[in-house]
Design an enzyme around this catalytic site. Structure first.
Site, PDB file in Angstrom:
ATOM      1  N   LYS A 147      -1.354   6.275   4.733  1.00  0.00           N
ATOM      2  CA  LYS A 147      -2.168   7.434   4.048  1.00  0.00           C
ATOM      3  C   LYS A 147      -3.220   7.871   4.375  1.00  0.00           C
ATOM      4  O   LYS A 147      -3.513   9.077   4.511  1.00  0.00           O
ATOM      5  CB  LYS A 147      -2.207   6.594   2.608  1.00  0.00           C
ATOM      6  N   THR A 148      -4.108   6.863   5.036  1.00  0.00           N
ATOM      7  CA  THR A 148      -5.525   7.475   5.391  1.00  0.00           C
ATOM      8  C   THR A 148      -5.198   8.400   6.737  1.00  0.00           C
ATOM      9  O   THR A 148      -5.706   9.481   7.063  1.00  0.00           O
ATOM     10  CB  THR A 148      -6.419   6.319   5.960  1.00  0.00           C
ATOM     11  N   ASP A 164      -9.492   6.712  -1.504  1.00  0.00           N
ATOM     12  CA  ASP A 164      -8.475   5.547  -1.457  1.00  0.00           C
ATOM     13  C   ASP A 164      -8.611   4.727  -2.450  1.00  0.00           C
ATOM     14  O   ASP A 164      -9.588   4.362  -3.108  1.00  0.00           O
ATOM     15  CB  ASP A 164      -8.771   4.510  -0.007  1.00  0.00           C
ATOM     16  N   THR A 211      -1.863   2.658  -4.066  1.00  0.00           N
ATOM     17  CA  THR A 211      -1.041   1.659  -3.996  1.00  0.00           C
ATOM     18  C   THR A 211      -0.136   1.088  -5.114  1.00  0.00           C
ATOM     19  O   THR A 211       0.853   0.512  -5.350  1.00  0.00           O
ATOM     20  CB  THR A 211      -1.296   0.175  -3.345  1.00  0.00           C
ATOM     21  N   ARG A 230       0.720  -1.001  10.266  1.00  0.00           N
ATOM     22  CA  ARG A 230      -0.601  -1.677  10.414  1.00  0.00           C
ATOM     23  C   ARG A 230      -0.357  -2.961  10.665  1.00  0.00           C
ATOM     24  O   ARG A 230      -1.005  -3.674  11.700  1.00  0.00           O
ATOM     25  CB  ARG A 230      -1.223  -1.595   9.080  1.00  0.00           C
TER      26      ARG A 230
END
Length: 343
Positions: A67-68, A112, A161, A220
């Site tokens: 997302k980032t 975020d 999330t 990640r």
């Protein structure tokens, strides 16, 4: 004049250079999430042609899926600055006002964990997103007065999330709401190979597949496994990651071939041994394994449910046949039969 800069906002801790370098720089370089990439490409391309500010976007899905990274890509494609912060940091309206008034025309504000913004602050975002202004109250009591602040047209990119925790008024103000899902093994293999190339880490195809298969569908996690496996290969082998080296390194981390770690297995075995496979409440499981309920719900349960080891019912969590097999105990029917024989 547009800016070709992507800079962090105040209170944001940037990733180390080596990790930041692993982020794909454009939509073309981004692997997976094809529907989301297509939707974003359409919006960004149209905004660029019309020379308008991009409409607000909400990215939702589990952590670690990009997302980032997508926010950085959007800013780079539009040649606009990206200001980055997180929901918990904005705890009063003045913090939000400071962020918004420092934006330039067309800039992106990436928040975020946007679901963690306090409700009192969230209400100020409504007028900012729609009318590009905010009304701040100054002083209290008889001296209280409202000050209107005009802000430049900007794009809010929210990431969450837990989209269910966002209020309906907030969700409705995003033109695009798109979800990022866990990655397929094939896509993760490509990501592993690309990351290893950028890190100048020798790896073969089978080694990449092994890492991808144990990364829980999350880039990640895959990158974290690469770092450890590279260290293992340099310390215990000739520096190249093969399937054998990857297996040895990940066994040292107690991550099995299914991507399950020690806590995942403890959850399954506890459900099987102590609660006959369920149904059992998440809080009870948390006490049984000695872990916080929130951690189980956010970190372990999504993967266990997606992979079919556990299912969620109205009565509680229940082991599936696949979960029974991993737990090492007999299935529910056998357990019931054993109990009846003892009666």
């Amino acid at each position: 004049m547009s800016k070709d800069i992507t800079s962090p906002a105040e209170n944001f801790q940037p990733s180390p250079d080596v990790d930041a370098a692993l982020r794909p720089p454009s939509f073309e370089d981004f692997t997976g999430q094809s529907k989301t990439i297509e939707r974003l490409s359409v919006m960004v391309g149209a905004a660029r042609k019309r020379e308008e500010s991009l409409k607000h976007i909400l990215l939702c899905g589990p952590p670690g899926l990009g997302k980032t990274t997508l926010a950085h890509i959007i800013g780079r494609e539009l040649k606009r600055e990206v200001r980055i912060t997180s929901g918990p940091v904005i705890d009063k309206p003045g913090d939000l006002a400071g962020l918004l008034t420092n934006l330039q025309e067309g800039d992106l504000l990436f928040i975020d964990e946007i679901h963690r913004i306090p409700k009192t602050v969230e209400e100020y975002l409504y007028s900012a997103m729609e009318d590009y202004r905010i009304d701040i109250m100054i002083d209290q009591g008889p001296n209280a007065r409202s000050v209107r602040l005009e802000i430049p047209r900007f794009t809010l990119v929210g990431a969450t999330t837990r989209v269910g925790l966002l209020t309906s008024p907030m969700r409705s103000r995003f033109t695009l709401q798109t979800r990022l899902d866990y990655y397929k093994r094939e896509d993760l293999t490509k990501i592993v190979l690309r990351s290893c190339k950028l890190l100048d880490c020798p790896i073969d195809q089978e080694g990449a597949k092994e890492l991808a298969g144990r990364a829980r569908g999350t880039p990640r996690i895959a990158n974290n496994l690469i770092h450890f496996t590279r260290d293992y290969a340099e310390e215990r082998a000739d520096g190249k990651i093969t399937r054998e080296i990857a297996c040895d390194a990940l066994e040292l981390l107690a991550i099995d071939s299914h991507g399950l770690d020690e806590m995942d297995k403890r959850i399954l075995s506890t459900m099987a041994k102590n609660y006959k496979g369920g149904p059992v409440g998440l809080g009870t499981i948390a006490v049984g394994v000695g872990e916080e309920e929130h951690t189980l719900e956010e970190v372990h349960e999504p993967f266990l449910i997606q992979e079919g080891y556990v299912k969620r019912t109205a009565q509680g969590r229940v082991l599936t046949p696949k979960g029974w097999e991993i737990s090492g105990f007999k299935d529910g029917q056998s357990s019931i039969s054993d109990q009846m024989e003892l009666m």
